[in-house]
Design an enzyme around this catalytic site. Sequence first.
Site, PDB file in Angstrom:
ATOM      1  CE  LYS A  52      13.582   1.306  43.728  1.00 46.11           C
ATOM      2  NZ  LYS A  52      14.857   0.610  43.959  1.00 46.11           N
ATOM      3  CD  GLN A  96      17.713   0.262  41.660  1.00 48.50           C
ATOM      4  OE1 GLN A  96      17.178   0.937  42.544  1.00 48.50           O
ATOM      5  NE2 GLN A  96      17.217  -0.888  41.258  1.00 48.50           N
ATOM      6  CG  ASP A 119      17.536  -0.456  49.160  1.00 46.75           C
ATOM      7  OD1 ASP A 119      16.400  -0.748  48.743  1.00 46.75           O
ATOM      8  OD2 ASP A 119      18.406   0.106  48.476  1.00 46.75           O
TER       9      ASP A 119
END
Length: 290
Positions: A52, A96, A119
């Site tokens: 990422k 994460q 997200d």
Amino acid sequence: MLVLDGKIAAAAVKATLLEQTQALKAAGKRMPHLAAILVGNNGASETYVASKVKNCEETGFGSSLYRMEADVEEAVLLAKIAELNQDPNCDGILVQLPLPKHIKESNIIEAIDPAKDVDGFHPVNVGRLVQGLNTFIPATPYGIILMLEHFNIETKGKNAVVIGRSNIVGRPMSILLSSNIAQGNCTVTICHSHTKNLKEICLGADMIVAALGVPNFLTGDMIKPGAVIVDVGITRVEDATAKKGFRIKGDVHYEEACAKASAITPVPGGVGLMTIAGLLKNTMKAYQGL
Ligand code: GUN
């Protein structure tokens, strides 16, 4: 049979984003910035977060990676999120997952400012997705939609089966495919560990999204000729002959599926690359304002 190549579709998304960041740079503007938080040292999570950050660099985005020990207190993680929520130079916040067991995931997700929730996991954004409102679409389902769009896969009126009901992939994917959007308007069946007659249900599907995390689960005998197969699985399977000691396996038995499908995403090189494209698009959206 068409291979839905994530490298090609993701490159197209990234090229557009790079043009946008170059235009911002030429205008003397601040760059979009993603803050990623990685707790502990789960090998797969390390790889995803590193990718990422690398992709941010490649598209001209700024990024920060905050690492925390596996035994970090929940309060410390919450304090970091509160700080990033207030930081005007930070557009997107990503924690994460999965998190260590002593941290309650929902506390963390709900602490992120919904306007920085790239997200798309915050209940406010999930609610907006369900209602068809402007929101951050979770990166993997978003990436799959972008992939279908890139390869002009028609979905309207099709029977779609989603295997897996996670908040990260299966559930939002089922909502998107049933929505009145260009790559939606499907009749969607969502299957899970208690589903009976899964094979029969799959044989009625024009499109199958396999997102359950069991390598080679979807075999050729479960696929209707001509179906579109989307493989979300990325399980590490030990293999002494592989350089890293493992191989990445999808949820679909690729060779068997190829003999039946009209289009299929490979693993690796399929959906995984599109997840990052979806995340970058969300970060740009956060920068521009929802
Ligand atoms: N873990 C697996 N997929 C994801 C994702 O899309 N976002 C985050 N934050 N964690 C994940």
